[in-house]
Each structure stands twice: as C-alpha cells, then as structure tokens.
Motif scaffolding. Structure first.
Motif, PDB file in Angstrom:
ATOM      1  N   ALA A  54       0.851  -1.194   0.000  1.00 28.98           N
ATOM      2  CA  ALA A  54       0.000   0.000   0.000  1.00 28.98           C
ATOM      3  C   ALA A  54       0.883   1.240   0.000  1.00 28.98           C
ATOM      4  O   ALA A  54       1.877   1.310   0.726  1.00 28.98           O
ATOM      5  N   CYS A  55       0.523   2.213  -0.816  1.00 30.96           N
ATOM      6  CA  CYS A  55       1.371   3.386  -1.020  1.00 30.96           C
ATOM      7  C   CYS A  55       0.636   4.652  -0.591  1.00 30.96           C
ATOM      8  O   CYS A  55      -0.553   4.817  -0.878  1.00 30.96           O
ATOM      9  N   TRP A  56       1.352   5.529   0.083  1.00 29.08           N
ATOM     10  CA  TRP A  56       0.823   6.804   0.557  1.00 29.08           C
ATOM     11  C   TRP A  56       1.796   7.903   0.159  1.00 29.08           C
ATOM     12  O   TRP A  56       2.991   7.654  -0.010  1.00 29.08           O
ATOM     13  N   PHE A  57       1.294   9.134   0.022  1.00 29.06           N
ATOM     14  CA  PHE A  57       2.179  10.287  -0.132  1.00 29.06           C
ATOM     15  C   PHE A  57       2.299  10.957   1.226  1.00 29.06           C
ATOM     16  O   PHE A  57       1.300  11.167   1.918  1.00 29.06           O
ATOM     17  N   VAL A  58       3.520  11.299   1.610  1.00 26.83           N
ATOM     18  CA  VAL A  58       3.760  11.910   2.922  1.00 26.83           C
ATOM     19  C   VAL A  58       3.699  13.432   2.788  1.00 26.83           C
ATOM     20  O   VAL A  58       4.573  14.038   2.163  1.00 26.83           O
ATOM     21  N   PRO A  59       2.679  14.085   3.365  1.00 25.03           N
ATOM     22  CA  PRO A  59       2.548  15.538   3.242  1.00 25.03           C
ATOM     23  C   PRO A  59       3.396  16.260   4.284  1.00 25.03           C
ATOM     24  O   PRO A  59       3.921  15.635   5.218  1.00 25.03           O
ATOM     25  N   PRO A  60       3.544  17.574   4.160  1.00 28.48           N
ATOM     26  CA  PRO A  60       4.245  18.339   5.197  1.00 28.48           C
ATOM     27  C   PRO A  60       3.574  18.149   6.559  1.00 28.48           C
ATOM     28  O   PRO A  60       2.356  18.006   6.652  1.00 28.48           O
ATOM     29  N   GLY A  61       4.384  18.128   7.602  1.00 28.55           N
ATOM     30  CA  GLY A  61       3.849  17.986   8.950  1.00 28.55           C
ATOM     31  C   GLY A  61       3.555  16.560   9.357  1.00 28.55           C
ATOM     32  O   GLY A  61       2.920  16.332  10.397  1.00 28.55           O
ATOM     33  N   ALA A  62       4.011  15.591   8.568  1.00 27.20           N
ATOM     34  CA  ALA A  62       3.753  14.190   8.905  1.00 27.20           C
ATOM     35  C   ALA A  62       4.437  13.822  10.224  1.00 27.20           C
ATOM     36  O   ALA A  62       5.480  14.375  10.586  1.00 27.20           O
ATOM     37  N   VAL A  63       3.841  12.872  10.930  1.00 27.89           N
ATOM     38  CA  VAL A  63       4.325  12.513  12.267  1.00 27.89           C
ATOM     39  C   VAL A  63       4.630  11.017  12.342  1.00 27.89           C
ATOM     40  O   VAL A  63       4.437  10.268  11.392  1.00 27.89           O
ATOM     41  N   ASN A  64       5.116  10.638  13.519  1.00 32.33           N
ATOM     42  CA  ASN A  64       5.427   9.245  13.840  1.00 32.33           C
ATOM     43  C   ASN A  64       6.422   8.672  12.829  1.00 32.33           C
ATOM     44  O   ASN A  64       7.441   9.299  12.561  1.00 32.33           O
ATOM     45  N   ALA A  65       6.135   7.527  12.257  1.00 28.60           N
ATOM     46  CA  ALA A  65       7.104   6.874  11.366  1.00 28.60           C
ATOM     47  C   ALA A  65       7.344   7.657  10.082  1.00 28.60           C
ATOM     48  O   ALA A  65       8.312   7.387   9.368  1.00 28.60           O
ATOM     49  N   TRP A  66       6.480   8.616   9.778  1.00 30.44           N
ATOM     50  CA  TRP A  66       6.647   9.425   8.564  1.00 30.44           C
ATOM     51  C   TRP A  66       7.351  10.755   8.827  1.00 30.44           C
ATOM     52  O   TRP A  66       7.572  11.530   7.896  1.00 30.44           O
ATOM     53  N   ALA A  67       7.683  11.050  10.058  1.00 33.52           N
ATOM     54  CA  ALA A  67       8.320  12.328  10.383  1.00 33.52           C
ATOM     55  C   ALA A  67       9.615  12.489   9.589  1.00 33.52           C
ATOM     56  O   ALA A  67      10.424  11.561   9.496  1.00 33.52           O
ATOM     57  N   GLY A  68       9.805  13.663   8.998  1.00 29.56           N
ATOM     58  CA  GLY A  68      11.013  13.949   8.235  1.00 29.56           C
ATOM     59  C   GLY A  68      11.019  13.384   6.828  1.00 29.56           C
ATOM     60  O   GLY A  68      12.026  13.495   6.126  1.00 29.56           O
ATOM     61  N   GLN A  69       9.910  12.800   6.390  1.00 33.44           N
ATOM     62  CA  GLN A  69       9.847  12.174   5.066  1.00 33.44           C
ATOM     63  C   GLN A  69       8.870  12.894   4.131  1.00 33.44           C
ATOM     64  O   GLN A  69       8.445  12.320   3.127  1.00 33.44           O
ATOM     65  N   SER A  70       8.514  14.128   4.429  1.00 29.77           N
ATOM     66  CA  SER A  70       7.527  14.836   3.608  1.00 29.77           C
ATOM     67  C   SER A  70       8.008  14.955   2.164  1.00 29.77           C
ATOM     68  O   SER A  70       9.202  15.117   1.893  1.00 29.77           O
ATOM     69  N   GLY A  71       7.057  14.846   1.246  1.00 29.64           N
ATOM     70  CA  GLY A  71       7.370  14.916  -0.174  1.00 29.64           C
ATOM     71  C   GLY A  71       7.752  13.584  -0.783  1.00 29.64           C
ATOM     72  O   GLY A  71       8.042  13.516  -1.981  1.00 29.64           O
ATOM     73  N   LYS A  72       7.732  12.521   0.015  1.00 31.13           N
ATOM     74  CA  LYS A  72       8.101  11.198  -0.482  1.00 31.13           C
ATOM     75  C   LYS A  72       6.888  10.267  -0.494  1.00 31.13           C
ATOM     76  O   LYS A  72       5.865  10.534   0.135  1.00 31.13           O
ATOM     77  N   LEU A  73       7.026   9.174  -1.212  1.00 29.13           N
ATOM     78  CA  LEU A  73       6.052   8.102  -1.161  1.00 29.13           C
ATOM     79  C   LEU A  73       6.443   7.157  -0.041  1.00 29.13           C
ATOM     80  O   LEU A  73       7.632   6.895   0.176  1.00 29.13           O
ATOM     81  N   ALA A  74       5.452   6.659   0.679  1.00 28.67           N
ATOM     82  CA  ALA A  74       5.680   5.675   1.736  1.00 28.67           C
ATOM     83  C   ALA A  74       5.000   4.381   1.314  1.00 28.67           C
ATOM     84  O   ALA A  74       3.776   4.339   1.163  1.00 28.67           O
ATOM     85  N   ILE A  75       5.791   3.344   1.104  1.00 28.33           N
ATOM     86  CA  ILE A  75       5.275   2.057   0.647  1.00 28.33           C
ATOM     87  C   ILE A  75       5.361   1.062   1.794  1.00 28.33           C
ATOM     88  O   ILE A  75       6.434   0.870   2.382  1.00 28.33           O
ATOM     89  N   GLY A  76       4.234   0.447   2.128  1.00 26.91           N
ATOM     90  CA  GLY A  76       4.231  -0.548   3.192  1.00 26.91           C
ATOM     91  C   GLY A  76       5.126  -1.721   2.838  1.00 26.91           C
ATOM     92  O   GLY A  76       5.026  -2.281   1.748  1.00 26.91           O
ATOM     93  N   ASP A  77       6.011  -2.087   3.769  1.00 25.13           N
ATOM     94  CA  ASP A  77       6.993  -3.137   3.484  1.00 25.13           C
ATOM     95  C   ASP A  77       7.300  -3.913   4.760  1.00 25.13           C
ATOM     96  O   ASP A  77       8.001  -3.425   5.645  1.00 25.13           O
ATOM     97  N   ASN A  78       6.723  -5.114   4.869  1.00 23.19           N
ATOM     98  CA  ASN A  78       7.028  -6.019   5.971  1.00 23.19           C
ATOM     99  C   ASN A  78       6.813  -5.361   7.335  1.00 23.19           C
ATOM    100  O   ASN A  78       7.626  -5.488   8.242  1.00 23.19           O
ATOM    101  N   GLY A  79       5.705  -4.642   7.462  1.00 21.45           N
ATOM    102  CA  GLY A  79       5.373  -4.005   8.728  1.00 21.45           C
ATOM    103  C   GLY A  79       5.995  -2.641   8.930  1.00 21.45           C
ATOM    104  O   GLY A  79       5.700  -1.958   9.915  1.00 21.45           O
TER     105      GLY A  79
END
Length: 236
Positions: A54-79
């Motif tokens: 499953a793929c998400w886009f990380v927007p500005p202000g993202a938190v938790n595991a997405w913190a510091g990754q804004s502007g990137k795609l986040a792809i679910g991978d083995n948890g």
C-alpha cells in the motif's frame, strides 16, 4: 547499494549472500509503484496497520514513522515503510479523493489537457463539495469557484431532503439566480445537471446561490460539482 535509475530498485551484487532479500525488496517496491495508487496525499499520520504494497504520499507535517519524510512516497513493506521520492511526470490515482493526479515536482496536480515546454498548460477540473441549507429565502455557498475559471456546468444533487415552505428552488449565482437550473426538486436524489449553452468565465472567486421558490428554506443539503477549465501562463 547499486540501484536502478528510475524506480530505485536495488540490484543484486556479484557473489552477494542472501540474494532473495534484495530481490524481495525490489519486488515489494515495484508492487507499490506499478499502476500507482496513493491511499491519500494529505493524511499526515501513518495508518495503525501497515499493509504491504500500500502506497501513501507523505505531506508536510507528517508525524510518527513518517516524520522527516515529507514529499516522499511511503510504501508498506514487511510491517514498516520504504520511502521514495516521486519523479516529475508520475501519475497516480488518489484513493481517498477519487482523483487522478500528476506530480509536478512540488505537488500532486490535476492532470493536464495540454502543456508547452515553458509551462503553459490547460486543465479541466471538477470542484466538488457539500453545502448545508439554513433557514431563509436564499442560501449562498461558502465554497467558491476559483477566479479565472471558464465554467461549463455546475451540477448538484440533493443529499438530504430540502425542507421548508418552498415548492422548488433555483440554482445560480448572485444576479443570475437561475443560471444552472429552475424548478428543482426537494427530495433526496433530486438533481440539477446545470449545463450551460455556452461556457462563461468568472474572473473573480464566485460563490453559488440557491433561491427558494414559493416560500423559504428550513434545512437540507446538496452536493455540488463545478465543472470548469483553467489555464496556466508560460514561464520565462
């Protein structure tokens, strides 16, 4: 680690141990990127349960595991998450808004009808929103059609039955109250196609206006869709 140019898929190295780890990582990334479907481009909090692929886009202000990754795609991978920057020109279907989008290097934009090398562009867009009616003879939307829009239609459907002393309603803008429809129904599911015989351009942001006929509104709600064309100027 060596990787491919476009999708940044990891490459198996000569004499590498546990080659399956690299191959599986590449397949997981490819599964997320092929026929790209973003679950959301605006959700700033990662889901509680990570779904592989499953793929998400990380927007500005993202938190938790997405913190510091804004502007990137986040792809679910083995948890966990595999992060990758999208490339200019990539297209995606955004699930939570049911829209097609094009990455321009800064944001996900509605797809272009046509474009020039210097950035001039034509877009056909739909602005959809819900509007609740209060008591009174008229009701004006807080959401506005943006400026410099060539409007082809404004359609609507009654999502919650319209109540009051009125017998029907008209739909338009201030000064042209029936531009998109007159004699419209009150029951849930009633609709207005709102097609114009010729497109009209609004050069300033414009709210829409509902006018009660034969009485007043008491309540109800409609879902509105403004169908319009916009342009972007060429760059220098």
């Amino acid at each position: 680690m060596a990787e491919t140019t476009q999708l940044k898929l990891p490459l198996v190295q000569a004499s590498q141990a546990q080659k399956h780890v690299t191959v599986n990582a590449a397949l997981m990334r490819l599964d997320g990127l092929a026929q790209l479907r973003l679950q959301s481009a605006s959700t700033a909090t990662p889901p509680a349960v990570v779904v592989d692929g499953a793929c998400w886009f990380v927007p500005p202000g993202a938190v938790n595991a997405w913190a510091g990754q804004s502007g990137k795609l986040a792809i679910g991978d083995n948890g966990g998450w595999d992060f990758l920057a999208p490339q200019v020109g990539w297209r995606a279907w955004i699930v939570d808004t049911a829209t097609d989008a094009l990455w321009d290097g800064t944001a996900w934009q509605p797809p272009l009808m046509a474009a020039s090398p210097s950035g001039a562009a034509s877009r056909m867009q739909v602005l959809e929103f819900d509007h609740s009616l209060g008591a009174g003879a008229t009701s004006t939307t807080t959401t506005q059609v943006p400026p410099n829009a060539m409007v082809f239609a404004v359609s609507a459907r009654v999502s919650t039955a319209i109540t009051g002393t009125l017998s029907s309603w008209s739909f338009g803008i201030n000064g042209s109250e029936g531009q998109f429809g007159t004699g419209l129904g009150l029951g849930q599911g009633s609709y207005c196609t709102g097609l114009l015989g010729a497109p009209t351009t609004w050069y300033s942001a414009t709210p829409l206006k509902l006018t009660a006929v034969g009485g007043d509104f008491a309540g109800g709600a409609i879902r509105v869709a403004a169908h319009y064309y916009t342009i972007e100027l060429p760059g220098l």
